[in-house]
Scaffold this motif. Structure first.
Motif, PDB file in Angstrom:
ATOM      1  N   HIS A   1       5.553   0.153  -9.453  1.00  0.00           N
ATOM      2  CA  HIS A   1       4.630  -0.769  -8.801  1.00  0.00           C
ATOM      3  C   HIS A   1       3.267  -0.747  -9.471  1.00  0.00           C
ATOM      4  O   HIS A   1       2.627  -1.794  -9.643  1.00  0.00           O
ATOM      5  CB  HIS A   1       4.493  -0.393  -7.319  1.00  0.00           C
ATOM      6  N   ARG A   2       2.831   0.429  -9.889  1.00  0.00           N
ATOM      7  CA  ARG A   2       1.533   0.539 -10.560  1.00  0.00           C
ATOM      8  C   ARG A   2       1.554  -0.223 -11.894  1.00  0.00           C
ATOM      9  O   ARG A   2       0.561  -0.864 -12.263  1.00  0.00           O
ATOM     10  CB  ARG A   2       1.212   2.018 -10.795  1.00  0.00           C
TER      11      ARG A   2
ATOM     12  N   ARG B   1       8.141   8.566  -6.131  1.00  0.00           N
ATOM     13  CA  ARG B   1       7.310   8.449  -7.324  1.00  0.00           C
ATOM     14  C   ARG B   1       7.791   7.321  -8.222  1.00  0.00           C
ATOM     15  O   ARG B   1       6.970   6.605  -8.816  1.00  0.00           O
ATOM     16  CB  ARG B   1       7.293   9.762  -8.102  1.00  0.00           C
TER      17      ARG B   1
ATOM     18  N   GLU C   1       6.481   4.054  -6.834  1.00  0.00           N
ATOM     19  CA  GLU C   1       5.033   3.982  -7.004  1.00  0.00           C
ATOM     20  C   GLU C   1       4.659   3.781  -8.464  1.00  0.00           C
ATOM     21  O   GLU C   1       3.747   2.992  -8.773  1.00  0.00           O
ATOM     22  CB  GLU C   1       4.397   5.256  -6.456  1.00  0.00           C
ATOM     23  N   ASP C   2       5.324   4.474  -9.377  1.00  0.00           N
ATOM     24  CA  ASP C   2       5.015   4.321 -10.806  1.00  0.00           C
ATOM     25  C   ASP C   2       5.315   2.908 -11.289  1.00  0.00           C
ATOM     26  O   ASP C   2       4.520   2.302 -12.029  1.00  0.00           O
ATOM     27  CB  ASP C   2       5.823   5.329 -11.634  1.00  0.00           C
TER      28      ASP C   2
ATOM     29  N   GLY D   1       0.806  -1.217   0.000  1.00  0.00           N
ATOM     30  CA  GLY D   1       0.000   0.000   0.000  1.00  0.00           C
ATOM     31  C   GLY D   1       0.836   1.262   0.000  1.00  0.00           C
ATOM     32  O   GLY D   1       2.074   1.225   0.110  1.00  0.00           O
ATOM     33  N   ALA D   2       0.171   2.409  -0.091  1.00  0.00           N
ATOM     34  CA  ALA D   2       0.852   3.702  -0.145  1.00  0.00           C
ATOM     35  C   ALA D   2       1.685   3.945   1.106  1.00  0.00           C
ATOM     36  O   ALA D   2       2.810   4.465   1.029  1.00  0.00           O
ATOM     37  CB  ALA D   2      -0.169   4.819  -0.344  1.00  0.00           C
ATOM     38  N   ASP D   3       1.149   3.576   2.281  1.00  0.00           N
ATOM     39  CA  ASP D   3       1.903   3.774   3.520  1.00  0.00           C
ATOM     40  C   ASP D   3       3.153   2.901   3.552  1.00  0.00           C
ATOM     41  O   ASP D   3       4.192   3.309   4.091  1.00  0.00           O
ATOM     42  CB  ASP D   3       1.016   3.472   4.730  1.00  0.00           C
TER      43      ASP D   3
ATOM     44  N   TRP E   1       4.929   1.966   0.935  1.00  0.00           N
ATOM     45  CA  TRP E   1       5.926   2.588   0.063  1.00  0.00           C
ATOM     46  C   TRP E   1       6.546   3.808   0.736  1.00  0.00           C
ATOM     47  O   TRP E   1       7.760   4.035   0.632  1.00  0.00           O
ATOM     48  CB  TRP E   1       5.302   2.988  -1.273  1.00  0.00           C
ATOM     49  N   ALA E   2       5.745   4.590   1.408  1.00  0.00           N
ATOM     50  CA  ALA E   2       6.270   5.786   2.083  1.00  0.00           C
ATOM     51  C   ALA E   2       7.282   5.398   3.159  1.00  0.00           C
ATOM     52  O   ALA E   2       8.344   6.030   3.294  1.00  0.00           O
ATOM     53  CB  ALA E   2       5.128   6.594   2.679  1.00  0.00           C
TER      54      ALA E   2
END
Length: 374
Positions: free
Chosen positions: A245-246, A239, A242-243, A212-214, A216-217
């Motif tokens: 992973h998306r 980024r 995240e990119d 999840g986003a958390d 990755w952060a």
């Protein structure tokens, strides 16, 4: 068959690139595109994409990741001494041309093609382009032995290095792997793992959509902390992760260490059908032996559970040998424009190859596995 140099990987259709590249995540169109879209690879960071492609109409026949570089950071095959020699003679080493996976010392194909003839035609065109550009050199890093053979025929000098990879010998579980090690090494690994467990550390292993986003952060904060501890700046942004992973979620494996429900460390791996690739790690505090657990033992355990053929531990590190990783030879190829420096580099690499051969022999004598009598 026209050859073009593309300033963005987005100009090349992803399906055609990936059809030539195969399954390796670091060579995928998504990986290279995420580096560019996030700004990690851009002229402003010293990486100018100029991906080489050979076309038959709209059909991609051959391609290679290619960059015009203004420094040697993020490569893991070191040529700083060559750059210094140019400087001392009043010459410019930079810009230079580089075919590699930015910030990623994972061996594999570098010149992609539908057949060998197309690949040879592409590299011949690239060498002509490098010569005409007036740049000092072309470097192709972490390539395959097959590529090295015909790149040498094309006039490139071959250089060898050493990495450490864990090989899966069909182990049933981690204890089965330990059973193959000599007793002192087996004891040391058990002691190191026990220290982490006694510190109250457990692991959550996340893959694909489970990240999840958390997560990755937190990982990126750990990653940045590792660079800060070495008084360096991180190459990759949140980024980018995240990119990528998306676009390729199942290629991402994130292992988060927790104590009392609070995350304290994270390690990131990439995965394909055959292998697990160790990439980055970081921790919010020092816990004895946590680095070994997060970066090696958890990865080996995961590779055994998922029946992967190997785990590649990344660049450098003799300490990996005692933890079950074995030395393997890596290969790069180099074309130097100036004949005087070309001869000097050729002599240097001949001596260096002898040294690497001796180093590999010495490392092989100290493998941690039980001796086989007879």
């Amino acid at each position: 068959m026209p050859q073009h140099f593309h300033p963005a990987i987005a100009e090349i259709p992803a399906d055609q690139w990936d059809a030539l590249a195969g399954d390796q995540p670091c060579l995928s169109h998504a990986f290279l595109a995420a580096l560019e879209s996030s700004g990690c690879v851009a002229p402003g960071t010293g990486w100018m994409p100029q991906h080489a492609a050979l076309w038959d109409g709209d059909r991609l026949l051959a391609a290679m990741p290619l960059y015009l570089k203004h420094h040697s950071y993020g490569e893991y095959v070191f040529d700083w001494a060559w750059a210094d020699a140019y400087r001392r003679h009043g010459l410019d080493y930079y810009p230079k041309w580089l075919s590699a996976l930015p910030f990623t010392p994972v061996p594999g194909l570098r010149v992609l093609g539908v057949d060998e003839a197309s690949r040879r035609a592409l590299i011949a065109g690239v060498i002509d382009h490098v010569r005409d550009s007036g740049a000092s050199s072309l470097h192709v890093l972490f390539l395959t032995a097959e590529e090295a053979g015909w790149l040498a025929e094309a006039g490139l000098e071959i250089r060898h290095g050493v990495q450490f990879h864990w090989q899966n010998a069909g182990y049933r579980d981690f204890d089965d792997f330990l059973a193959r090690l000599a007793q002192p090494k087996r004891k040391k690994i058990r002691q190191e793992r026990r220290k982490v467990a006694e510190a109250g550390v457990t692991f959550r292993v996340l893959r694909g959509a489970a990240i999840g986003a958390d997560d990755w952060a937190f990982f990126h904060a750990c990653y940045c902390r590792t660079y800060a501890e070495h008084r360096s700046s991180p190459y990759l942004t949140l980024r980018f992760f995240e990119d990528f992973h998306r676009a390729r979620p199942d290629a991402c494996v994130l292992m988060i260490a927790e104590r009392d429900g609070t995350p304290v460390a994270a390690s990131l791996f990439l995965q394909d059908a055959e292998a697990l690739y160790g990439r980055y790690w970081g921790a919010t505090e020092f816990i004895p032996c946590l680095h070994f657990e997060a970066c090696y033992y958890q990865a080996i355990d995961y590779a055994i559970q998922h029946r992967l053929a190997r785990f590649e531990g990344g660049a450098q590190g003799e300490h990996k040998l005692s933890r079950g990783l074995e030395p393997v030879r890596t290969t790069s190829a180099h074309w130097i424009a100036d004949p005087r420096f070309r001869d000097a580099v050729r002599r240097f690499l001949a001596q260096e190859r002898d040294g690497v051969d001796g180093y590999l022999d010495e490392l092989t004598e100290h493998l941690p596995f039980k001796r086989q009598d007879g």
